[in-house]
Design a protein around this motif. Structure first.
Motif, mmCIF file in Angstrom:
data_model
loop_
_atom_site.group_PDB
_atom_site.id
_atom_site.type_symbol
_atom_site.label_atom_id
_atom_site.label_comp_id
_atom_site.label_asym_id
_atom_site.label_seq_id
_atom_site.Cartn_x
_atom_site.Cartn_y
_atom_site.Cartn_z
ATOM 1 N N TRP A 1 0.837 -1.209 0.000
ATOM 2 C CA TRP A 1 0.000 0.000 0.000
ATOM 3 C C TRP A 1 0.864 1.248 0.000
ATOM 4 O O TRP A 1 0.608 2.206 -0.735
ATOM 5 N N HIS B 1 0.130 3.512 -3.391
ATOM 6 C CA HIS B 1 -0.997 4.430 -3.239
ATOM 7 C C HIS B 1 -0.798 5.737 -4.007
ATOM 8 O O HIS B 1 -1.748 6.262 -4.596
ATOM 9 N N LEU C 1 -5.924 0.018 -1.865
ATOM 10 C CA LEU C 1 -5.846 -1.067 -0.889
ATOM 11 C C LEU C 1 -6.118 -2.414 -1.557
ATOM 12 O O LEU C 1 -5.472 -3.416 -1.239
ATOM 13 N N SER D 1 -3.061 -3.345 -3.384
ATOM 14 C CA SER D 1 -2.041 -3.775 -2.428
ATOM 15 C C SER D 1 -2.262 -5.219 -1.995
ATOM 16 O O SER D 1 -1.306 -5.991 -1.877
#
Length: 370
Positions: free
Chosen positions: A295, A299, A332, A335
Motif C-alpha cells: 500500500w 498508493h 488497498l 495492495s
C-alpha cells in the motif's frame, strides 16, 4: 503468546501506512476538514517504519547467529521484488501522462542507492515512494555491525545510545540553516540515509532492551495519546510557519518524532509479551498490516492515475470525499493483490533459492517487516 510473536506491531504498520496515504491525499487531491489538518504531516509514518525496522530486526536476530550473507539475502528478498513491480507501474503511469522519465534515475532506484543523491530527479526517480527503501537497504547493510556492537551491552549503554541518537536528530534539525539551498536541506534532513540511521539505531536499542526484559515507562494507551497529541500540536505550528522555512514542522515532524514512536512500539510489544488484547492483533488488522508495504508503495501511483483520469484535483466538498474513497479502495485492493500474488510468494521463492534456504522466523512472519 510467545516472546517471539508481536502481532500488535503488524497492526501498527497499517496505521503508519494509513497516515502516509492520508498525507499524500491531503496534499495532492484536496483537503477534508479536520482530518487533513491532523494528517498534514503524516509523512512521519516513515519515521515510525524506520524505528520499527530497527526494533524488529534486533528482536529477531539478537542471539540468532545468522550469517550476514543470509540476513542480507532475506532482506533483499523482502523488499526488492515489490520495488521492481511498483517501479514498473510508476514509470508506466509517468509515460502514460506524458512526463519524461530519467532512465538513470530508475536504474539507481532499482540499485537501492538513490537516496544518497541530493538531486530530486534521482532520489524520487522511478517510484517516488521507493526512496525509503534506499535508506532501509543501508540499514540492513550496517545492521550486523550494529548488532555486534550493541547486543550484550548493559541497559545503561542502550539508554545512553537512545538519548544520543535522539539528541543527534534534534541537533541535525537545529543545524539545518547551515545546509546551503532549500533543496539540499530537505534532502539532508528527510532522505539522506545517515540522518535517518539515527531513527533506526533508536529502534535497535529499544528492541534489545525490551527483549531483555525492560519494561517501557508508558502503557500503550498513553503512547497512542502521545503520538496523536504530537500531531495535533503540529497544527498551530503549521499555521504559524510555512513548510518552506527550516523551523517549520515539516522536517521536525519526522526528525523529532522518533522517541515518541519508539515509546509506541515498545508499549505495543510489551503488551503482546504480557498477553494483553490491544485490538491491533486481530485477524483483519494482521491482514491489513501485511498489505501495508504494498500500500505504501502503490498508493501515490493510484492518486496520480485518478488525478489524470479526473482532469486534475477534484472540487472541494463531495467530489473530494468521493475521490478519497475511490483512491483508498482501489489502492488497498491493489495492495492486497500485490501482497498475495507478488510480495509473499516471490519472497518465499527467493528465500528457498538463496543462502541458508530457511523459512522466515515466527517474528518475521508475524511482523512482515518492510
Amino acid at each position: 503468546m510467545t516472546r517471539d510473536r508481536l502481532p500488535s506491531l503488524t497492526g501498527l504498520r497499517f496505521w503508519a501506512a494509513f497516515a502516509v496515504v492520508m498525507y499524500h491525499l491531503s496534499r495532492q487531491a484536496g483537503t477534508v476538514p479536520w482530518l487533513s489538518e491532523t494528517v498534514w504531516y503524516g509523512r512521519s509514518g516513515v519515521t515510525f517504519f524506520f524505528v520499527l525496522s530497527g526494533f524488529v530486526l534486533a528482536w529477531t536476530y539478537d542471539g540468532a547467529a545468522v550469517p550476514a550473507k543470509v540476513f542480507l539475502w532475506r532482506r533483499f528478498a523482502r523488499i526488492w521484488p515489490l520495488l521492481v513491480v511498483s517501479t514498473v507501474l510508476s514509470v508506466g503511469v509517468w509515460v502514460a501522462v506524458g512526463k519524461d522519465v530519467s532512465v538513470r534515475a530508475v536504474a539507481v532506484s532499482l540499485a537501492l542507492v538513490h537516496a544518497w543523491s541530493p538531486d530530486p530527479v534521482i532520489f524520487t526517480g522511478g517510484n517516488p515512494a521507493g526512496w525509503s527503501l534506499s535508506d532501509e537497504a543501508w540499514f540492513y547493510l550496517i545492521f550486523p555491525l550494529l548488532l555486534a556492537v550493541l547486543a550484550g551491552r548493559s541497559r545503561r549503554v542502550w539508554a545512553m545510545t537512545a538519548v544520543a541518537v535522539s539528541l543527534g536528530a534534534a541537533a541535525v534539525w537545529l543545524a539545518s540553516p547551515l545546509m546551503g539551498s532549500a533543496t539540499v536541506r530537505i534532502w539532508a534532513l528527510d532522505y539522506f540515509p545517515p540522518t535517518r540511521t539515527l531513527q533506526f539505531v533508536l529502534g535497535v536499542v529499544a528492541g534489545l532492551a525490551v527483549k531483555r526484559g525492560w519494561r517501557p515507562p508508558v502503557s500503550l494507551p498513553v503512547a497512542v495519546a502521545l503520538v496523536v497529541g504530537w500531531h495535533l500540536a503540529l497544527i498551530p505550528w503549521s499555521a504559524a510557519v510555512p513548510d518552506s522555512l527550516w523551523y517549520s514542522p515539516y522536517s521536525a515532524s519526522q526528525l523529532l518524532s522518533a522517541p515518541i514512536f519508539a515509546a509506541l512500539v515498545c508499549a505495543a510489544a510489551h503488551a503482546d509479551i504480557r498477553g494483553r488484547n490491544t485490538g491491533l492483533g486481530s485477524t483483519w488488522m494482521i491482514r491489513l498490516g501485511h498489505w501495508s508495504f504494498a500500500w505504501y508503495l502503490v498508493h501515490e501511483i493510484v492518486i496520480r492515475v485518478a488525478l489524470h483520469l479526473g482532469g486534475g484535483r477534484p472540487d472541494p466538498g463531495a467530489e473530494t470525499y468521493s475521490f478519497w474513497v475511490l483512491v483508498l479502495v482501489v489502492s488497498l485492493a491493489l495492495s492486497a493483490a500485490l501482497y498475495h500474488l507478488v510480495e509473499h510468494p516471490v519472497e518465499r521463492l527467493l528465500r528457498r533459492l538463496g543462502p541458508g534456504r530457511t523459512t522466515a522466523t515466527r517474528t518475521e512472519r508475524a511482523v512482515a517487516l518492510r
